[in-house]
Design an enzyme around this catalytic site. Structure first.
Site, PDB file in Angstrom:
ATOM      1  N   GLY A  49      -0.869  -7.494 -10.405  1.00 46.52           N
ATOM      2  CA  GLY A  49      -1.505  -7.196 -11.706  1.00 46.52           C
ATOM      3  C   GLY A  49      -2.803  -7.806 -11.608  1.00 46.52           C
ATOM      4  NE  ARG A  66       2.323  -4.365  -9.868  1.00 44.21           N
ATOM      5  CZ  ARG A  66       2.351  -5.549 -10.339  1.00 44.21           C
ATOM      6  NH1 ARG A  66       2.301  -6.523  -9.729  1.00 44.21           N
ATOM      7  NH2 ARG A  66       1.933  -5.757 -11.754  1.00 44.21           N
ATOM      8  CG  ASP A  97       5.786 -13.055  -8.570  1.00 47.30           C
ATOM      9  OD1 ASP A  97       5.036 -12.147  -8.699  1.00 47.30           O
ATOM     10  OD2 ASP A  97       6.865 -12.962  -9.083  1.00 47.30           O
ATOM     11  CB  THR A 150      -0.190 -13.916 -12.316  1.00 47.07           C
ATOM     12  OG1 THR A 150       0.637 -13.370 -13.229  1.00 47.07           O
ATOM     13  CG2 THR A 150       0.411 -15.213 -11.974  1.00 47.07           C
ATOM     14  CG  ASP A 200       3.414 -12.670 -15.374  1.00 44.88           C
ATOM     15  OD1 ASP A 200       3.049 -12.172 -16.475  1.00 44.88           O
ATOM     16  OD2 ASP A 200       3.895 -11.944 -14.549  1.00 44.88           O
ATOM     17  CG  ASP A 223       5.018 -15.803 -12.671  1.00 42.35           C
ATOM     18  OD1 ASP A 223       3.966 -15.940 -12.257  1.00 42.35           O
ATOM     19  OD2 ASP A 223       5.650 -14.841 -12.319  1.00 42.35           O
ATOM     20  NE  ARG A 283       7.805  -7.063 -13.558  1.00 38.68           N
ATOM     21  CZ  ARG A 283       6.948  -6.067 -12.868  1.00 38.68           C
ATOM     22  NH1 ARG A 283       6.986  -5.009 -13.159  1.00 38.68           N
ATOM     23  NH2 ARG A 283       5.953  -6.855 -12.158  1.00 38.68           N
TER      24      ARG A 283
HETATM   25  O1  F6P Z   1       2.594  -9.845 -13.389  1.00 45.75           O
HETATM   26  C1  F6P Z   1       1.686  -9.335 -14.477  1.00 45.75           C
HETATM   27  C2  F6P Z   1       2.315  -8.334 -15.366  1.00 45.75           C
HETATM   28  O2  F6P Z   1       1.405  -7.960 -16.204  1.00 45.75           O
HETATM   29  C3  F6P Z   1       3.529  -8.739 -15.651  1.00 45.75           C
HETATM   30  O3  F6P Z   1       3.752  -9.620 -16.851  1.00 45.75           O
HETATM   31  C4  F6P Z   1       4.127  -7.508 -16.122  1.00 45.75           C
HETATM   32  O4  F6P Z   1       5.366  -7.472 -16.197  1.00 45.75           O
HETATM   33  C5  F6P Z   1       3.605  -6.523 -15.062  1.00 45.75           C
HETATM   34  O5  F6P Z   1       2.375  -7.263 -14.658  1.00 45.75           O
HETATM   35  C6  F6P Z   1       3.208  -5.163 -15.351  1.00 45.75           C
HETATM   36  O6  F6P Z   1       2.782  -4.698 -14.189  1.00 45.75           O
HETATM   37  P1  F6P Z   1       2.190  -3.210 -14.031  1.00 45.75           P
HETATM   38  O7  F6P Z   1       0.722  -3.624 -14.485  1.00 45.75           O
HETATM   39  O8  F6P Z   1       2.319  -2.754 -12.584  1.00 45.75           O
HETATM   40  O9  F6P Z   1       3.105  -2.324 -15.130  1.00 45.75           O
END
Ligand code: F6P
Length: 327
Positions: free
Chosen positions: A15, A76, A107, A130, A132, A134, A176
């Site tokens: 992300g 990803r 992560d 990120t 997050d 986290d 998430r």
């Molecule tokens: O890890 C960053 C994040 O924005 C999370 O907070 C979220 O759950 C996820 O990525 C969303 O991913 P995507 O952009 O692939 O929908």
């Protein structure tokens, strides 16, 4: 691979997060400063597998510091999870004479880099990027400050309309597996309650808090819900409250990817700049297989093994404050 580092490949993966561009710039400029060659690998591990790699000199990273997103793009990669994919990636690194990698991501990026490092021993450093926040091994990840500010700005706006209509709003923020954005946006935005994946609040607990608001004639309420809430997302919680009581006039706002964009705050720009410089200086000092972090305002390096897969706990103080102030 030679032992001496002459050429560094930098990429962003997973992300995107505001401040990633500032980190790319810091990596490329530090390479130029220390007379190393720098190349940008496009779309994270996907570009490594496909050999989508281009020079990144000091001038190429001009005018990106203040921009959200990532100029190297992100992905990803499913293929990188396979041994065949990683072999293709390694072959491209060799073909381009890349001696070391700087990965910017969260992560998922970390997991991929760790696996690749174990298999091919390419000197590697992770810069935590990120929204997050986290990852352990750092107090802050790049993008978290900007995303939280974006969430707070949105909550303030929702508060205006919530107050005007005496409404109860469920506002869903990203995360998430992590409640960092939720807890701090909740405190800063004056939420009545914050629902995060890390805490074992039941729906009954939440309902009681809202009911208490009713008893004390609190006519509007904001509940901030992290995406990964264990008791249901914002829509589900709103539904459950509506089924239980007709007292509340309920609305739901999901902030979603809005939080991933925008110009990074000064904090994220400085953090990203410090981490980018620390990554290159670390590589030159022989650090590898490590994540760069900032702890108590000092730059630190933590080995992959000590931080990978570990959740960055939310401090008990923040949880306590959120509860006290929601009375
Ligand atoms: O890890 C960053 C994040 O924005 C999370 O907070 C979220 O759950 C996820 O990525 C969303 O991913 P995507 O952009 O692939 O929908």
């Amino acid at each position: 691979m030679s032992n001496k580092i002459l050429k560094v490949g930098v990429f962003t993966s997973g992300g995107d997060a505001p401040g990633m561009n500032a980190a790319i710039r810091a990596v490329a400029r530090s390479c130029a400063y220390y007379k190393l060659e720098c190349v940008g690998i496009m779309r994270g591990y996907e570009g490594m597998i496909e050999g989508d790699i281009a020079p990144l000199d000091a001038r190429a990273v001009g005018n990106i510091l203040q921009r959200g997103g990532t100029v190297l793009k992100s992905a990803r990669s499913k293929e990188f999870r396979t041994p065949e994919g990683r072999k293709k990636a390694y072959d491209h690194l060799q073909k381009h004479n890349i001696d070391a990698l700087v990965a910017i991501g969260g992560d998922g990026t970390f997991t991929g880099l760790h696996k690749f490092y174990e298999e091919y021993k390419v000197p590697s450093i992770l810069i935590p990027g990120t929204i997050d926040n986290d990852l352990t091994g750092t107090d802050y990840t790049i993008g978290y400050d900007t995303a939280t500010n974006t969430a707070v700005e949105a909550i303030d706006k929702i508060r205006d309309t919530a107050m005007s209509h005496n409404r109860l709003f469920f506002i869903e923020v990203m995360g998430r597996h992590s409640g960092y954005i939720a807890i701090h946006a909740g405190i800063a935005g004056g939420a009545a309650s914050v629902v995060i994946p890390e805490e074992t609040m039941s729906f009954e607990d939440l309902y009681k808090i809202l009911g208490e608001g009713e008893d004390t004639s609190k006519k509007s309420n904001l509940v901030v819900v992290a995406e990964g809430s264990k008791i249901g997302d914002a829509h589900a919680l709103a539904r459950k409250v509506a089924e239980r009581s007709s007292y509340f006039d309920i609305k739901v706002t999901v902030l979603g990817h809005l939080q991933r964009g925008g110009s990074p705050t000064y904090f994220d720009r400085v953090l990203a700049s410090r981490m980018g410089v620390a990554a290159i200086e670390g590589l030159l000092k022989g650090e590898n297989g490590v994540m760069v972090g900032v702890k108590d305002n000092n730059m630190v390096y933590s080995s992959f093994e000590t931080v990978i897969g570990k959740h960055h706990e939310i401090d008990a103080e923040s949880m306590r404050i959120a509860k006290i102030l929601s009375i």
